[in-house]
Design a protein around this motif. Sequence first.
Motif, PDB file in Angstrom:
ATOM      1  N   UNK A 139      -1.355  -2.730 -14.012  1.00 45.93           N
ATOM      2  CA  UNK A 139      -1.219  -1.439 -15.039  1.00 45.93           C
ATOM      3  C   UNK A 139      -2.157  -0.467 -15.065  1.00 45.93           C
ATOM      4  N   UNK A 140      -3.418  -1.183 -15.057  1.00 46.45           N
ATOM      5  CA  UNK A 140      -4.774  -0.310 -14.858  1.00 46.45           C
ATOM      6  C   UNK A 140      -5.737  -0.799 -13.993  1.00 46.45           C
ATOM      7  N   UNK A 141      -6.396  -0.172 -13.364  1.00 41.19           N
ATOM      8  CA  UNK A 141      -7.719  -0.580 -12.643  1.00 41.19           C
ATOM      9  C   UNK A 141      -8.857   0.091 -13.027  1.00 41.19           C
ATOM     10  N   UNK A 142      -9.862  -0.897 -13.459  1.00 40.39           N
ATOM     11  CA  UNK A 142     -11.210  -0.331 -13.592  1.00 40.39           C
ATOM     12  C   UNK A 142     -12.293  -0.516 -12.633  1.00 40.39           C
ATOM     13  N   UNK A 143     -12.861   0.492 -12.023  1.00 39.87           N
ATOM     14  CA  UNK A 143     -13.835   0.118 -10.874  1.00 39.87           C
ATOM     15  C   UNK A 143     -15.072   0.634 -11.227  1.00 39.87           C
ATOM     16  N   UNK A 144     -16.012  -0.284 -10.702  1.00 43.77           N
ATOM     17  CA  UNK A 144     -17.483   0.139 -10.945  1.00 43.77           C
ATOM     18  C   UNK A 144     -17.957   0.269  -9.527  1.00 43.77           C
ATOM     19  N   UNK A 145     -18.227   1.557  -9.474  1.00 43.02           N
ATOM     20  CA  UNK A 145     -18.479   2.176  -7.902  1.00 43.02           C
ATOM     21  C   UNK A 145     -20.252   2.436  -7.868  1.00 43.02           C
ATOM     22  N   UNK A 146     -20.830   1.492  -8.732  1.00 41.99           N
ATOM     23  CA  UNK A 146     -22.385   1.518  -8.458  1.00 41.99           C
ATOM     24  C   UNK A 146     -22.742   0.865  -7.422  1.00 41.99           C
ATOM     25  N   UNK A 163      -0.901   6.665  -7.572  1.00 41.66           N
ATOM     26  CA  UNK A 163      -0.823   7.323  -8.434  1.00 41.66           C
ATOM     27  C   UNK A 163      -0.709   6.675  -9.955  1.00 41.66           C
ATOM     28  N   UNK A 164      -1.248   5.608  -9.849  1.00 42.21           N
ATOM     29  CA  UNK A 164      -1.463   4.822 -11.408  1.00 42.21           C
ATOM     30  C   UNK A 164      -2.729   4.977 -11.909  1.00 42.21           C
ATOM     31  N   UNK A 165      -2.938   4.630 -13.238  1.00 40.27           N
ATOM     32  CA  UNK A 165      -4.218   4.818 -13.648  1.00 40.27           C
ATOM     33  C   UNK A 165      -5.255   4.087 -13.049  1.00 40.27           C
TER      34      UNK A 165
END
Length: 311
Positions: A139-146, A163-165
């Motif tokens: 439903x949600x992806x949190x990406x740490x691009x550090x 197209x998803x959050x």
Amino acid sequence: MTTSAKLQEIILNLLADMKPHSVREMKTYLEQSGATEYSEGQFAGSINTLLRKKTIIKIDRAIYRLAKESRGVNNMKYCFVVSPIGEEGSEIRLNADKLLKHIINPVCQNCGLNVERVDQINDSDSITQTIIDKLLSADLVIADISGHNPNVFYEMGYRKCTGKPIIHLKCKGEILPFDVNTIRTLEYDLTDLDSVEAIKERLQQTISAISFETADESQENINDKNDNTFSGLLPILYQIQDSIADLKTEISKKDNETLQTIMQTSLNNAAKAESADTIMMKVLLPELLQNPESFSNLMRIAEMANNNKNK
């Protein structure tokens, strides 16, 4: 209610008897319940969502039943965390663990989200396949691009295509590459407690502002688009298949014509072929004319052979 949510609700009503049901039975029940305007992509997406949430289980090919533990169904949303992980004990791993423990986990719990990172998932599939599945279904992806990790950038782009959050995080002070420096990114500083509290508040506000139903609709539209694309390709594929069949027929026809031509030529040559006697005369006559004595000897041998035959 979205089309996907409606389909899921009706399917669960059918499976509430705790008996196995086939896909055909589900579609029949959907029709009986008045749900007729949906695509194959929406139906497949609904089944996949119920499987991912472990609301239903697959017991055979195209046969499903309600999971026993889902009688009290857990409707919590799912968040998949993408980040550099690194080796056990490395600075990268320590940073990833702290970010997950002190920022992402507490915020997601407050927002009613279950959280997982790929190294926390026990799955028989390959890690790559697991990541792709989660990027598609979460439903949600949190990406740490550090750290500009290439895997994270790839996974971020893959998620973007759904197209998803997706929410982007980065360590404070890091400069992003020019082609992604315009995306909205929340900065964190694990060495500053005040900063940690501030980023947690901003992250919670961002998650709370997300309309997950709209995201589901977006995914359904993508599924519909894929369905339409393949539907448009199908006639072309059939046309190509027919053309190949016609080509094979023509080649076979040409081969038969060639074979018939060769056979006819052989027959014609055979008809024109000279007898053995004629060939012998053509070979021997010039020699015998040049050597009359040999001719006389040959005649005597022939007469002797003829006399012996008559006896």
